[in-house]
Scaffold this active site. Structure first.
Site, PDB file in Angstrom:
ATOM      1  N   ALA A 108       1.540   2.215  -3.058  1.00  0.00           N
ATOM      2  CA  ALA A 108       3.030   1.552  -2.971  1.00  0.00           C
ATOM      3  C   ALA A 108       3.425   2.150  -1.576  1.00  0.00           C
ATOM      4  O   ALA A 108       3.257   3.135  -1.175  1.00  0.00           O
ATOM      5  CB  ALA A 108       3.604   2.061  -4.138  1.00  0.00           C
ATOM      6  N   PRO A 109       4.396   1.275  -0.953  1.00  0.00           N
ATOM      7  CA  PRO A 109       4.695  -0.204  -1.530  1.00  0.00           C
ATOM      8  C   PRO A 109       3.500  -1.422  -0.913  1.00  0.00           C
ATOM      9  O   PRO A 109       3.914  -2.600  -1.075  1.00  0.00           O
ATOM     10  CB  PRO A 109       6.151  -0.718  -0.616  1.00  0.00           C
ATOM     11  CG  PRO A 109       6.143   0.276   0.290  1.00  0.00           C
ATOM     12  CD  PRO A 109       5.192   1.641   0.149  1.00  0.00           C
ATOM     13  N   GLY A 110       2.382  -0.857  -0.403  1.00  0.00           N
ATOM     14  CA  GLY A 110       1.304  -2.069  -0.271  1.00  0.00           C
ATOM     15  C   GLY A 110       1.158  -2.335   1.147  1.00  0.00           C
ATOM     16  O   GLY A 110       0.292  -3.112   1.226  1.00  0.00           O
ATOM     17  N   LYS A 112      -0.141  -0.746   3.769  1.00  0.00           N
ATOM     18  CA  LYS A 112      -1.448  -0.153   4.256  1.00  0.00           C
ATOM     19  C   LYS A 112      -2.768  -0.944   3.052  1.00  0.00           C
ATOM     20  O   LYS A 112      -3.645  -1.201   3.910  1.00  0.00           O
ATOM     21  CB  LYS A 112      -1.742   1.218   4.063  1.00  0.00           C
ATOM     22  CG  LYS A 112      -0.849   1.855   5.060  1.00  0.00           C
ATOM     23  CD  LYS A 112      -0.782   3.403   5.070  1.00  0.00           C
ATOM     24  CE  LYS A 112       0.069   4.242   5.825  1.00  0.00           C
ATOM     25  NZ  LYS A 112       1.427   4.245   5.111  1.00  0.00           N
ATOM     26  N   ASP A 157      -1.919   8.979 -12.069  1.00  0.00           N
ATOM     27  CA  ASP A 157      -1.855  10.265 -11.186  1.00  0.00           C
ATOM     28  C   ASP A 157      -3.099  10.319 -10.630  1.00  0.00           C
ATOM     29  O   ASP A 157      -4.318  10.332 -11.036  1.00  0.00           O
ATOM     30  CB  ASP A 157      -1.771  11.441 -12.056  1.00  0.00           C
ATOM     31  CG  ASP A 157      -1.372  12.713 -11.224  1.00  0.00           C
ATOM     32  OD1 ASP A 157      -1.870  12.698 -10.038  1.00  0.00           O
ATOM     33  OD2 ASP A 157      -0.732  13.506 -11.745  1.00  0.00           O
ATOM     34  N   ASP A 177      -3.054   8.353   1.736  1.00  0.00           N
ATOM     35  CA  ASP A 177      -1.716   8.419   2.641  1.00  0.00           C
ATOM     36  C   ASP A 177      -0.807   9.196   1.573  1.00  0.00           C
ATOM     37  O   ASP A 177      -0.284   8.432   0.836  1.00  0.00           O
ATOM     38  CB  ASP A 177      -1.402   6.949   2.825  1.00  0.00           C
ATOM     39  CG  ASP A 177      -0.063   6.900   3.497  1.00  0.00           C
ATOM     40  OD1 ASP A 177      -0.043   7.620   4.671  1.00  0.00           O
ATOM     41  OD2 ASP A 177       0.647   6.296   3.423  1.00  0.00           O
ATOM     42  N   CYS A 230       3.027  11.267   6.935  1.00  0.00           N
ATOM     43  CA  CYS A 230       4.109  10.983   7.949  1.00  0.00           C
ATOM     44  C   CYS A 230       4.878  12.217   7.901  1.00  0.00           C
ATOM     45  O   CYS A 230       6.243  12.185   8.261  1.00  0.00           O
ATOM     46  CB  CYS A 230       5.138   9.847   7.518  1.00  0.00           C
ATOM     47  SG  CYS A 230       5.766   9.920   5.868  1.00  0.00           S
TER      48      CYS A 230
END
Lengths: 302, 193
Positions: A108-110, A112, A157, A177, A230
């Site tokens: 999420a949020p999608g 990538k 999870d 990510d 990030c």
């Protein structure tokens, strides 16, 4: 900015780094090649009088000269998707191929996950997972808006992810990510450092290690796992990859990326990392006028 | 499925299930995805449409060639909600989502989704209405509007507009009595310049 002081010894031109962190981020979008070719997307933007600049490293990443990239015809048509330039890096490093089975562990949020589907010509299986049900609705909305029919969405999870729902038992590639302390998003969220603490970094680092290990376990021998965050914190980057190469059958491999970046670290405070960690990329905001990012590519060896 | 519905019918479009022969058939389980049977004869769930009927609908109504979907499978989750998927999966499947919702069945007039039309609408050549600049802007803003020039079927149409010297499908409109009602869902509506 105070938490960033600890990176002074590892960042070249620290003054330029801090200066870039204080500037707002340019508005960027990615062309969604599931619904239109790059040429077609550019023709639509021109017809809509929206000025753009193509990123040199990736012609499908555009900087738009508009304050609201969501209020364009290309956005309505699902032809462009608002996505930070540097966040388009991990799917490029992952390099998924049409027909493959790919897992996006924290999807999420999608942005990538749909980019992965687009790079596969929307052929194959992209399992986009997220543990957070609230963020999952954004993922589902974006997947449908962008026409990604190869996406399957799960809510688990990632650390103890089960392959049971599927008709296959391993992936060809996985993208981790990971949830992180988000230091590199300071240009987008000026309060990104507000909750910064060494304890938080230590706890999120444990989660990252668990997710990366599971991603390696579910990927076939010879398959690829990309780890990205990030954030700048080595505890969440090199230390997590180091933990993976010590505990799972994998190695860090090189990749081509036509952006400016610094190599991964081999030492941080009193820790040392394997020399192959230099193959990872630390992208700092002043390098390419983007957000900050870390990305490492792993090959699964058994 | 008939061809174009007439105006009075269309105002009544509801969620009414098609009455089925319930003998020996299971009920739809709205908590999981089930792959559509290939043909009506292979149906095991009451009221469930088959892949063949879905392809026929897209071909008959919009002239979308059936081979467009050779690499896709169709699934039902939630009564009448049909999903299109390109990936691998066993049936039944209890996960959050696969691909995209493409079609609403189990009602008198089937209705494609906005997302489906934007993704596959370029393959359509029938029941496609091209809107002019201001009309297109009203359509994406979710407004209903009078359109006198349409002399094709009534019912659900694919609305397109020209942009960058080619047409692009915007979504689904419901055409009745000289009026085109935008079916673009709230979350996808935009006020564009």
């Amino acid at each position: 900015m105070e938490p960033l002081e600890r990176y002074r010894p590892i960042i070249d031109d620290f003054k330029a780094f801090l200066g870039a962190c204080e500037r707002p981020l340019p508005s960027a979008v990615r062309i969604n090649t599931i619904t239109a070719s790059t040429e077609r997307a550019l023709a639509m933007l021109e017809a809509d009088d929206v000025a753009y600049e193509q990123a040199e490293w990736n012609p499908r990443v555009l900087r738009l000269e508009t304050a609201s990239p969501g209020s364009t015809w290309t956005s309505f048509h699902g032809v462009t998707h608002g996505q930070e330039e540097v966040s388009a890096v991990p799917p490029v490093v992952l390099d998924p191929q049409p027909g493959e089975r790919v897992w996006d562990c924290c999807g999420a949020p999608g942005g990538k996950a749909t980019q992965i589907a687009a790079r596969m010509d929307d052929r194959g299986t992209v399992v986009a997972n997220d543990s957070n049900l609230g963020r999952l609705s954004a993922l589902r909305f974006n997947a449908e808006r962008l026409g990604a029919t190869s996406l399957a969405v799960t809510n688990h999870d990632a650390r103890n992810y089960s392959m049971k729902p599927f008709s296959f038992d391993e992936f060809d590639r996985a993208l981790v990510d990971a949830p992180c302390s988000c230091e590199g998003t300071i240009r987008k969220n000026p309060d990104a450092l507000e909750d910064w603490s060494p304890d938080h970094i230590a706890s999120v680092s444990g989660i990252q290690k668990g997710i990366l290990r599971r991603a390696i376990q579910t990927t076939r021998e010879g398959g690829t796992v990309v780890y990205s965050t990030c954030t700048f914190a080595p505890e969440e980057n090199e230390a997590v990859v180091q933990h993976a190469i010590e505990n799972e059958p994998c190695r860090v491999v090189d990749f081509d990326l036509d952006l400016k970046y610094a190599p991964g670290l081999t030492a941080w405070e009193d820790e040392t990392f394997d020399s192959t960690l230099e193959r990872a990329a630390r992208i700092y905001p002043h390098h390419n006028d983007t957000g900050g990012f870390f990305v490492a590519k792993l090959e699964v060896t058994a | 499925m008939g061809d174009g519905p007439d105006g009075d019918d269309i105002a009544e479009i509801g969620e009414t299930d098609i009455a089925g022969d319930s003998d020996g058939l299971e009920q739809n389980d709205g908590q999981r995805f089930d792959r559509l049977p290939e043909t009506p004869a292979e149906r095991t769930v009451e009221g469930r449409v088959s892949r063949e009927e879905v392809l026929e609908y897209f071909a008959d109504r919009f002239d979308i060639p059936p081979e467009t979907f050779d690499d896709h499978t169709f699934w039902e989750k939630g009564a009448g909600k049909i999903w299109i998927y390109a990936g691998e999966a066993p049936t039944p499947l209890a996960i959050e989502a696969i691909g995209m919702t493409c079609l609403r069945t189990r009602q008198e007039h089937w209705k494609p989704t906005t997302d489906f039309v934007q993704r596959f609408g370029t393959h359509a050549s029938d029941c496609v209405i091209e809107l002019e600049g201001p009309e297109a802007r009203r359509f994406v803003a979710g407004e209903d509007q009078e359109i006198d020039r349409w002399d094709g079927d009534w019912g659900y149409l694919i609305a397109t507009h020209e942009i960058g010297s080619d047409v692009a499908p915007m979504g689904v409109g419901l055409y009745v009595h000289g009026e085109l009602r935008s079916m673009v869902p709230k979350g996808r509506q935009r006020d564009l310049p």
